[in-house]
Design a protein around this motif. Sequence first.
Motif, PDB file in Angstrom:
ATOM      1  N   GLY A 118     -32.491  95.483 -55.319  1.00  0.00           N
ATOM      2  CA  GLY A 118     -31.439  96.332 -55.872  1.00  0.00           C
ATOM      3  C   GLY A 118     -31.900  97.007 -57.158  1.00  0.00           C
ATOM      4  O   GLY A 118     -32.617  96.401 -57.950  1.00  0.00           O
ATOM      5  N   HIS A 150     -28.179  99.348 -52.221  1.00  0.00           N
ATOM      6  CA  HIS A 150     -29.323  99.026 -53.080  1.00  0.00           C
ATOM      7  C   HIS A 150     -29.164  99.556 -54.493  1.00  0.00           C
ATOM      8  O   HIS A 150     -30.090  99.463 -55.301  1.00  0.00           O
ATOM      9  N   PRO A 290     -29.880  93.553 -49.681  1.00  0.00           N
ATOM     10  CA  PRO A 290     -30.484  93.237 -50.971  1.00  0.00           C
ATOM     11  C   PRO A 290     -30.133  91.814 -51.389  1.00  0.00           C
ATOM     12  O   PRO A 290     -29.067  91.316 -51.051  1.00  0.00           O
TER      13      PRO A 290
END
Length: 292
Positions: A118, A150, A290
């Motif tokens: 991320g 993300h 993520p």
Amino acid sequence: ADLAMYRVKRSGGNQVLHFESAMGEPGDRQLLERDLRGALDRQELRLHYQGRYAVRGGTLAGFEALIRWQHPERGLVPPGTFIPVAEDTRMILPIGEWVLREACAQAVRWAFPQRGLGMSVNVSPLQFDLPHFVDTVRAALHATGLPARHLILEITESLVMRDLDRAQSHVTELKALGVQIAMDDFGTGYSSLSMLESLPFDQLKVDRSFTRHLTTDRQPRVTALMSAMIQLAQTLNMTVTVEGVEDDAQRDRLRDLGCDHIQGFLLARPLPPEAAEQLLPAAAPAGDPPTR
Ligand code: C2E
Ligand code: MG
Ligand code: MG
Ligand code: MG
């Protein structure tokens, strides 16, 4: 506040600027302001990246983009010095938009979706207050091709307190897009708990002012506070990151307290892209969510 520490003098007939540590004078600020005005166009603004790591296992969860100004004479100027000027003059709006795009573009270049990472981006209150802020975010994602999940937007308590209704609708829209929202610098503002009640944050970032006292004589009280903040976050389904971790003892204590993620000089300093890139793990198969 930081600005008052710099006195800017124009020397002779040339364009060289000297920044001196001294009390501010009227006019100093205007010179800094004038320099800053062209900084974006002259491509003097840079993003550095600091890793955020799982406290257990030590794997990289993502990066936080942190802005710097590569001033031609002064060298690398930290955000604490020029972000306040950028905010007062509203230059933060184009600057903030650039940060968002550049950070998203970097996340794509670094294959964040494939790596399950991320990218955290700091958002100024002025940006967040704009009626079309969500459109700006959508446009950045679209232009760069970064999947929304993300991207993590970091906002501060002071920001949210300005206009709670707008904050609420923006957070709702952003979450509908799939963007994650983090409350930054938690524990230092005035109304933290009511913020948490009204806004569905995904992440909580505990301010680093608490961290160093995990290992000083203030340790018993700070440990109790840290523990309470971590449990609070987890009860509300937020991932908790503690900032400013500088040594193993702090890290170990936070691990014992059940903290999810840590960020700090112990694991990685904010680094220019070429150096940050070295911290990337091997790419995982595409499509992994993520790590939060
Ligand atoms: P922040 O978002 O809370 O960022 C964390 C700050 O703590 C960074 O300072 C980072 O370098 C510093 N830090 C991280 N680990 C440690 C540690 O272990 N020890 C110590 N002593 N410090 C640590 P930095 O880069 O100077 O940024 C300061 C603040 O400027 C940020 O605080 C954020 O509020 C703001 N900022 C940075 N980039 C941007 C940006 O692109 N846009 C906006 N609006 N604000 C930004
Ligand atoms: Mg931040
Ligand atoms: Mg912070
Ligand atoms: Mg901060």
